[in-house]
Design an enzyme around this catalytic site. Structure first.
Site, short mmCIF file in Angstrom:
data_model
loop_
_atom_site.label_atom_id
_atom_site.label_comp_id
_atom_site.label_asym_id
_atom_site.label_seq_id
_atom_site.Cartn_x
_atom_site.Cartn_y
_atom_site.Cartn_z
N LEU A 59 0.68 -1.33 0.08
CA LEU A 59 0.17 0.13 0.06
C LEU A 59 0.84 1.24 0.01
O LEU A 59 1.84 1.34 0.69
CB LEU A 59 -0.91 -0.04 1.35
CG LEU A 59 -1.92 1.12 1.36
CD1 LEU A 59 -3.11 1.39 0.67
CD2 LEU A 59 -2.21 1.04 2.76
N CYS A 60 0.45 2.28 -0.71
CA CYS A 60 1.30 3.53 -0.68
C CYS A 60 -0.06 4.66 -0.73
O CYS A 60 -1.19 4.34 -0.89
CB CYS A 60 2.06 3.80 -1.82
SG CYS A 60 1.67 3.92 -3.39
N ARG A 61 0.24 5.68 -1.28
CA ARG A 61 -0.72 6.82 -1.52
C ARG A 61 -1.54 6.67 -2.67
O ARG A 61 -2.94 6.93 -2.61
CB ARG A 61 0.00 8.27 -1.58
CG ARG A 61 -0.87 9.45 -1.62
CD ARG A 61 -0.42 10.67 -1.63
NE ARG A 61 -1.33 11.90 -1.92
CZ ARG A 61 -1.87 12.27 -2.79
NH1 ARG A 61 -1.38 11.68 -4.07
NH2 ARG A 61 -2.80 13.10 -2.89
#
Length: 96
Positions: A59-61
């Site tokens: 997960l990231c932005r």
């Protein structure tokens, strides 16, 4: 490397979520409950903290950094899934 819409993570039982955003990003938005935080630039010095016997949901932005991390981890033998759309598209509850 697999891809999956970030909102599909709710359907996975006990997923190992790896949040690769920077600490200030987590402080701003929070993260998905149970996510493990290792900033992208520290992932490869922290491989001993990432299980090789589980699928890793990254997960990231927005899904771009997580895609890069997924590719790199996949080359090292990890089973990875990029959570496309990232935290900005996640509709579930976040915890800080």
């Amino acid at each position: 490397m697999e891809k999956m819409d970030v909102n599909e993570i709710e359907k996975i039982e006990k997923p190992y979520i790896l949040d690769v955003r920077e600490k200030f990003e987590l402080l701003e938005t929070g993260t998905i409950k149970g996510a493990h935080h290792i900033p992208m630039m520290q992932v490869f010095e922290s491989l001993n903290k990432i299980p090789k016997d589980k699928k890793i949901y990254v997960l990231c932005r927005s899904g771009r950094r997580s895609e890069m991390v997924c590719q790199e981890l996949s080359e090292l033998g990890y089973d990875t899934v990029n959570l496309e759309g990232g935290i900005i598209n996640y509709k579930g509850k976040l915890e800080k």
